[in-house]
Design an enzyme around this catalytic site. Structure first.
Site: not given
Ligand SMILES: Cc1cc2nc3c(=O)[nH]c(=O)nc-3n(C[C@H](O)[C@H](O)[C@H](O)COP(=O)(O)OP(=O)(O)OC[C@H]3O[C@@H](n4cnc5c(N)ncnc54)[C@H](O)[C@@H]3O)c2cc1C
Lengths: 355, 401
Positions: B132-135, B167, B249, B382, B384
């Site tokens: 998945q190429g999202y983040s 992932s 998902e 997440s 949140e």
């Molecule tokens: C093990 C693992 C596997 C993953 N696999 C993939 C994958 O295969 N492909 C892919 O594309 N991505 C993947 N991800 C990425 C995942 O989708 C992101 O980590 C996730 O969306 C959170 O983004 P971030 O890490 O940038 O955190 P941030 O967005 O920086 O968030 C940091 C904290 O702030 C909170 N927060 C953010 N915005 C708000 C808001 N508006 N209100 C309240 N709280 C908020 C969050 O909940 C979190 O606690 C994976 C992540 C993990 C940990």
């Protein structure tokens, strides 16, 4: 913050400066990569010895400074903030067992060396994976001690062990009858499985001494937990102030503000409980046991909350080894188990109060 | 769970039973593997391979997908019967991964015929791994701020940018990615693009996790040529398609799909407690405080299972997952993490082993899965962010003005 005297303020500030400059988390990472058998950095330990921190609870006649537990706690707290790997806590607490014990020979043989950091000591008490001070099968006959202690912190390097046996505490020097094998645990610090087979042992005292020493060990562990919780909290707070999502820094989201406010509140209670336990020890109060159980139960819960939140609020980067959140979480969980977890101390607190 | 009498002697039950007994090697009981695992391709034994191929051929790894694309073509009742029959003999589904959980259902909905014919059969047979190429480093929770750009070059796109937390990126054959095709609009400038991981200009760098494992990557795209036929839906429809995929998902991560079996697999927390902590004279878990918390967890888990079941029944007739999946994902994450923490607490130091002597394999696995499990409340949106979804989409609450 407890009301500190001038000496304590100086000691705290000095420890903080040293830990920040000489032993930041980066130093722990380096150590982890180098993986020396003893589990700590010799140079850093040498410096700690010279600064006299291992002698803070040792009387002056034996080379210590006799500042007391609150003072030792201040130092350990500063090291905890940076996850500094050092046998300071274990050595200081084991030394206090010798100080309180009845053996003059043990005092003259070991205290000066321990105070100056020339020797390392530790406690070997629990015989299972969970703290249970009423369960001891270790026996002593004709001055020879036999028993197994499966999880001894700093056991890899200890020169001398304060060992809990059925009838109290004994001192056993590394060597004859002592087999040490390293155990690799999640916090990647020193833990060892130590087997004693007819090891020459010197009696320090009976079960009351064991109880008193264990309360000191728990209280000093709480000080490390306090430093870790403060630092983990501060790092999370800083991160939220700079990470931008949705065009705003995360710290503008009320849902997160309240989470941080809650942690901050809990931290205040934790600090009071931990300092309260250390002060109770220094004052020789009769309710040290209660004060320590309050501190360890509170510290366990609060550090668990703060370290868990540290991972969660860092998001994806919090899950990576490159960020420090995981290091705090792993160490926190090991310390939670040591000398009784929150559940164990809640139970003891209830018993002590006749609930 | 009670099974209706009509289902008990449903003709499909005998068919399923006969086929499973002929094809599932009992020596494979409990030996889950391969495509469904996030931690990379585990070595497949010849027996496991045979089982995957048999299920892939039959299409029963994805029982409700259309038969003409290789799926099982079963209706919901038949699919449930299949699941029951598999559980009865301890069989597991060898077909899994992101292709099954997220990409397949989305492509079935939004893909054109050529795309379905090209990609679905490989997923059905468990032969093609998707990632998945999202983040991106700057686009996590705020996914729509992604910057990876796909420039229109006539017959192809030229893709440049960086994804992160991909992932299984280092083991994947293909990637479904959200890319920007228009820099002037945030959401409407996003498109859904399929990229070959072995195309020139794609590079992955594994990231080490706190659990010691490295199951995900930073993925870099440098002048990667992607044929236009790899665009799913319309240009600019990526946000709609991408969020639909996220619902799938969340649905699967909530325990509503693939992970349900896994969550309940193995010994229960009370069993572990009795083994490690012992029992009192009445045979109960000795530590009263721990016992209370274990009971709370067990009840949580039962209530969750009932809720999943209720949601499944109520959703009959509705199309696909809904915003309620956010609730399920959050509860599922909480329960997974509570369970791991309880197990660690029960085992004490014995549950915190990292490697080497003095710990059983199961104990070491416990440590790692406790740490890995911290991710379930972060990925796939997440906790949140799910709470924001619940507050806004279900409860109709407004943003701070
Ligand atoms: C093990 C693992 C596997 C993953 N696999 C993939 C994958 O295969 N492909 C892919 O594309 N991505 C993947 N991800 C990425 C995942 O989708 C992101 O980590 C996730 O969306 C959170 O983004 P971030 O890490 O940038 O955190 P941030 O967005 O920086 O968030 C940091 C904290 O702030 C909170 N927060 C953010 N915005 C708000 C808001 N508006 N209100 C309240 N709280 C908020 C969050 O909940 C979190 O606690 C994976 C992540 C993990 C940990």
């Amino acid at each position: 913050m407890a009301v500190l005297n001038d000496e304590q303020v100086m000691l705290r500030d000095m420890a903080r400066e040293w830990a920040d400059n000489e032993s930041p988390v980066a130093a722990f990472r380096k150590l982890r990569a180098a993986a020396p058998a003893e589990g700590f950095d010799r140079d850093a330990w040498g410096a700690i010895g010279q600064m006299g921190w291992a002698g803070v609870v040792i009387p002056e006649e034996f080379g210590g400074s006799a500042f007391g537990y609150l003072s030792l706690g201040l130092v350990v707290e500063q090291l905890g903030r940076n996850l500094s790997a050092s046998p300071l806590s274990s050595t200081a607490v084991a030394a206090s067992a010798i100080v309180m014990g009845s053996s003059d020979k043990a005092k003259t043989d070991w205290l000066a060396k321990l105070a100056g950091g020339e020797a390392i000591a530790t406690l070997a008490v629990d015989e299972g994976p969970n703290h249970d001070r009423n369960f001891t099968t270790t026996k002593v006959g004709n001055g020879k001690l036999t028993g197994t202690k499966p999880f001894v912190a700093e056991g890899d390097s200890a020169d001398v062990f304060v060992v809990a046996a059925e009838d109290g505490l004994y001192l056993v020097a590394r060597g004859e009858g002592v087999t040490v094998s390293h155990r690799s645990m999640a916090d990647e610090r020193s833990h060892a499985h130590v087997a004693f087979q007819d090891a020459p042992a010197e009696k320090l005292g009976g079960p009351e001494l064991t109880a008193a020493v264990l309360d000191r060990a728990a209280a000093i562990t709480c000080a490390e937990m306090l430093g870790m919780a403060e630092s983990a909290f501060a790092q999370t707070n800083d991160y939220l102030k700079q990470r931008v999502q949705f065009g705003q820094v995360l710290s503008t989201f009320q849902a997160l503000q309240h989470r941080m406010a809650k942690q901050f509140t809990e931290l205040q209670l934790m600090r009071s409980a931990v300092e309260g336990a250390l002060e109770a020890i220094d004052a020789g109060r009769s309710d040290v046991d209660q004060a320590v159980s309050l501190a360890k139960a509170t510290a366990g819960e609060t550090l668990r909350l703060v370290s868990r939140e540290m991972v969660q609020l860092h998001g994806g980067v919090g899950m990576t080894d490159e960020y420090d959140a995981g290091l705090y979480l792993k160490r926190a969980t090991v310390l939670e188990v040591m000398w009784g977890n929150s559940a164990w101390h809640r139970d003891r607190f209830a018993r002590l109060n006749g609930y | 769970m009670a099974t209706a009498a009509a289902e008990l002697d449903h003709p499909f039950r005998q068919e399923a039973r006969t086929w499973l007994e002929a094809n599932f090697d009992p020596s494979l009981r409990g030996k889950d593997n391969a495509m469904s695992a996030v931690d990379g391709p585990t070595e497949e034994t010849p027996e496991q391979k045979k089982w995957r191929e048999a299920m892939g051929e039959k299409g029963w790894g994805v029982p409700t997908w259309p038969k003409e694309l290789g799926g099982g073509g079963l209706d919901r009742t038949q699919a449930r019967i299949l699941q029951e029959e598999m559980a009865r003999i301890g069989a597991w589904n060898p077909i899994g991964g992101m292709g099954v959980m997220m990409f397949g259902p989305t492509l079935l909905e939004y893909g054109n015929d050529a795309q379905k014919q090209q990609h679905i059969p490989g997923i059905v047979r468990g032969e093609v791994r998707w990632c998945q190429g999202y983040s991106e480093p700057g686009a996590g929770s705020d996914l729509a701020s992604l910057q990876t750009f796909a420039e229109d070059k006539g017959d192809h796109y030229l893709v440049n940018g960086q994804k992160t937390w991909t992932s299984g990126g280092q083991w994947a054959d293909k990637c479904f990615a959200l890319v920007r095709t228009d820099k002037s609009q945030k959401h409407a400038g996003i498109s859904f693009l399929l990229i070959d991981m072995d195309a020139e200009g794609v590079e992955t760098r594994p990231i080490r996790l706190i659990s010691g494992q490295s199951p995900f990557c930073e993925t870099f795209f440098t002048n990667v040529k992607v044929p236009k036929e790899n665009l799913v839906g319309r240009e600019g429809q990526g946000w709609e398609i991408g969020t639909r995929l996220l619902q799938h998902e969340r649905n699967s991560l909530s325990g509503g799909g693939g992970s349900a079996g896994r969550m309940n697999a193995g010994t229960t927390v009370p069993e572990i407690a009795k083994k490690y902590r012992g029992t009192d004279a009445e045979g109960r878990i000795a530590d009263a405080d721990l016992r209370t918390r274990i009971i709370k967890h067990e009840m949580d888990q039962r209530a969750f299972a009932l809720t999943l079941r209720r949601a499944a029944l109520e959703a009959k007739g509705n199309a696909g997952p809904s915003a309620a999946t956010s609730i399920m994902k959050n509860v599922g994450a909480r329960i997974t993490q509570d369970r791991a923490e309880l197990n660690i607490e029960i085992m004490g130091m014995q549950g915190l082993g990292w490697e080497g002597e003095g710990f059983t394999e199961a104990e070491l696995a416990q440590t790692r899965s406790w740490l890995w499990g911290k991710a379930v409340s972060i990925y796939g949106g997440s906790t949140e962010i799910q709470n924001n979804v619940i507050a806004k989409r279900i409860l109709g609450m407004l943003d701070h003005q």
